[in-house]
Design an enzyme around this catalytic site. Structure first.
Site, PDB file in Angstrom:
ATOM      1  N   THR A  44       0.836  -1.203   0.000  1.00  0.00           N
ATOM      2  CA  THR A  44       0.000   0.000   0.000  1.00  0.00           C
ATOM      3  C   THR A  44       0.869   1.251   0.000  1.00  0.00           C
ATOM      4  O   THR A  44       0.642   2.185  -0.772  1.00  0.00           O
ATOM      5  CB  THR A  44      -0.914   0.006   1.245  1.00  0.00           C
ATOM      6  OG1 THR A  44      -1.766  -1.129   1.167  1.00  0.00           O
ATOM      7  CG2 THR A  44      -1.750   1.271   1.319  1.00  0.00           C
ATOM      8  N   HIS A 451      21.604  28.818  12.422  1.00  0.00           N
ATOM      9  CA  HIS A 451      20.838  30.041  12.162  1.00  0.00           C
ATOM     10  C   HIS A 451      21.159  30.553  10.763  1.00  0.00           C
ATOM     11  O   HIS A 451      22.340  30.626  10.403  1.00  0.00           O
ATOM     12  CB  HIS A 451      21.203  31.123  13.178  1.00  0.00           C
ATOM     13  CG  HIS A 451      20.501  32.421  12.912  1.00  0.00           C
ATOM     14  ND1 HIS A 451      19.169  32.607  13.178  1.00  0.00           N
ATOM     15  CD2 HIS A 451      20.947  33.574  12.356  1.00  0.00           C
ATOM     16  CE1 HIS A 451      18.821  33.826  12.827  1.00  0.00           C
ATOM     17  NE2 HIS A 451      19.878  34.439  12.315  1.00  0.00           N
TER      18      HIS A 451
END
Ligand code: NAI
Length: 473
Positions: A44, A451
């Protein structure tokens, strides 16, 4: 050609994620393995679930980016969608992955038999209805991994045109203009999201009073708000009565117990999946199938029949997720090898839902933690203040961390990490580790996030839990 009576260390019934992971892991340990598969290995997940759905969600994401490109000074005009191209691309992606998987199994000398497998007494497995029908093989161990199929609803016969499940939906060549999606779980929300982003009018019909009830309420609320803003209509607490098809052409009228009926081109039924256990186990074995049709297995994936294991969606009471199937497969194989094994901790598996905005979480929601009698400390940080999110132009969402209250009243062990927003399905890793390592907020707060990055929002939430955030109070 495999002959009747051939013996293997492991015979696996079902070649989806649970089954093929069992086969690959067992073969890597030097065991001889056969898989009996009625369709194609990959199951599936690869052919009718996770992978195709994510391909279409990616189409929706590209469409959204193109529509929003003017914000970046890129003018392209109004985009048009040729859905059949996305469908072909999906087929190509699935086919490449399928060939890769088939090659992997071949490389590990796994025998793949085509047909339905039935477990007989004595760990014999009979193959019916396929190229290898009539063959009977024997395993020193047998693993049941037959998976699941979409549940349907009485009064809503699936015809593949007006009423579909995920199976048929993922093969559509063109999208309907209006859709009623029944069930606001993971599948319903992924479909509602992509259909709406690709221009369809969507009504989400849910029996309960909220969407995504397995998620933390704050996370579900963000998705609900976003869907509403994008024009998705909700019928919550709704009971479906039936569907009257149009005399000609697809579509019809969906009747609910209360409120106005819904005129729609298509109904998508996404109300859960049921196990595929019809004909899986013959009389004369001790395997127990419960009243809902699931195979009963213990935390080591053992069924009641000695040396017969069960993994994946066919097992009851566990999350129906491909990666849970992978993990259970490893548990089963280690267990049959007599190696030390840590069972899957279902409370702490990672979840990832790929609607827009994405959802990802691991561990207990705030409500679950409280229901278990835990005293908790909670912090939430919205993506709005995150520089990378601002750069992306995608600031909807938040990170929420649930920690146990420490004896000093501050935040102790992290018990749940919940994310909704940009790329959170790729960001959950740190939160997943925190929950599963039983790390405290103070321990995780020491780790540095790059960052500018989306992951700073998780870092900031944990830092704030220690009582002193940089940006968050
Ligand atoms: P689900 O169990 O997650 O959600 C089904 C929803 O349908 C529930 O909210 C339920 O209250 C509602 N419902 C049930 N009967 C109804 C009715 N008669 N009328 C209206 N609403 C009704 O099942 P879903 O979304 O079909 O997914 C099946 C399985 O596959 C789940 O275990 C899911 O977690 C998994 N899955 C996970 C994905 C992911 O993690 N990204 C993606 C797709 C599926």
């Amino acid at each position: 050609m495999t002959t009747t009576g051939a013996q293997f260390d492991v015979v696996v019934i079902g070649g989806g994620p649970g089954g093929y992971a069992t086969a690959l892991y067992a073969a890597a340990a030097g065991l001889s393995v056969a898989i009996v598969e009625r369709d194609k290995v990959g199951g599936t997940c690869l052919h009718r679930g996770c992978v195709p759905a994510k391909e279409f969600l990616e189409t929706a994401s590209v469409y959204r980016s193109v529509r929003g490109s003017a914000e970046f000074g890129i003018t392209v005009g109004e985009p048009t969608l040729e859905f059949s191209v996305s469908q072909s691309r999906k087929n190509a992606v699935v086919d490449r992955l399928f060939r890769g998987l088939a090659g992997l199994l071949k490389g590990r000398k796994v025998t793949v038999l085509a047909g339905n497998g039935t477990l007989l007494p004595g760990r014999r497995v009979r193959v019916t209805e396929g190229v290898d029908a009539g063959t009977e093989i024997v395993g020193r161990a047998v693993v049941l991994a037959a998976g699941s199929v979409p549940r349907t609803l009485p009064g809503l016969p699936v015809d593949g045109r007006s009423v579909v499940t995920s199976d048929e939906f993922l093969d559509l060549d063109r999208l309907p203009e209006s859709v009623a999606v029944i069930g606001a779980g993971a599948i319903g929300c992924e479909f509602a999201s992509l259909l709406s982003d690709l221009g369809a009018r969507v009504t989400l019909v849910e029996a309960l009073d909220a969407i995504l009830t397995g998620c933390d309420a704050d996370v579900a609320a963000v998705v609900h708000r976003s869907f509403r803003k994008r024009g998705i209509e909700f019928r919550l607490g709704a009971q479906v009565k039936g569907f009257v098809p149009r005399p000609t052409g697809p579509g019809g009228v969906l009747h609910l117990a209360e409120g106005p009926e819904i005129e729609t081109d298509m109904v998508v039924v996404s109300v859960g999946r049921r196990p595929r256990t019809e004909g899986l186990v013959a009389e004369g074995t001790a395997v127990v199938i419960d009243e809902r049709g699931f195979v009963v297995a213990d935390r080591y994936q053992r069924t009641h029949e000695p040396s017969v294991w069960a993994v994946g969606d066919v097992v009851g009471g566990t999350p129906q997720l491909a990666h849970v199937g992978f993990a259970e497969a490893i548990v089963a194989v280690k267990c049959m090898l007599g190696e030390p094994v840590v069972p899957v901790d279902y409370d702490r598996v990672p979840w990832a839902i790929y609607c827009h905005p994405e959802v990802a979480f691991a561990g207990l929601t705030e409500d679950q933690a409280k229901a278990r009698g835990l005293e908790v400390v909670v912090k939430k940080d919205p993506f709005g203040g995150n520089s990378r999110a601002q750069i992306l132009g995608d600031t909807e969402g938040l990170v929420k961390v649930v920690a146990e209250k420490a004896p000093d009243g501050g935040a102790g062990r992290i018990v749940g990490v919940h994310m909704v927003g940009p790329w959170v399905t790729e960001q959950l890793g740190a939160g997943y580790l925190a929950v599963n390592w039983e790390a405290t907020a103070a321990e995780v707060a020491q780790f540095i996030q790059p960052h500018p990055s989306l992951s700073e929002t998780f870092g900031e939430t944990v830092l704030a839990l220690t009582g002193r955030g940089l940006h968050l109070g």
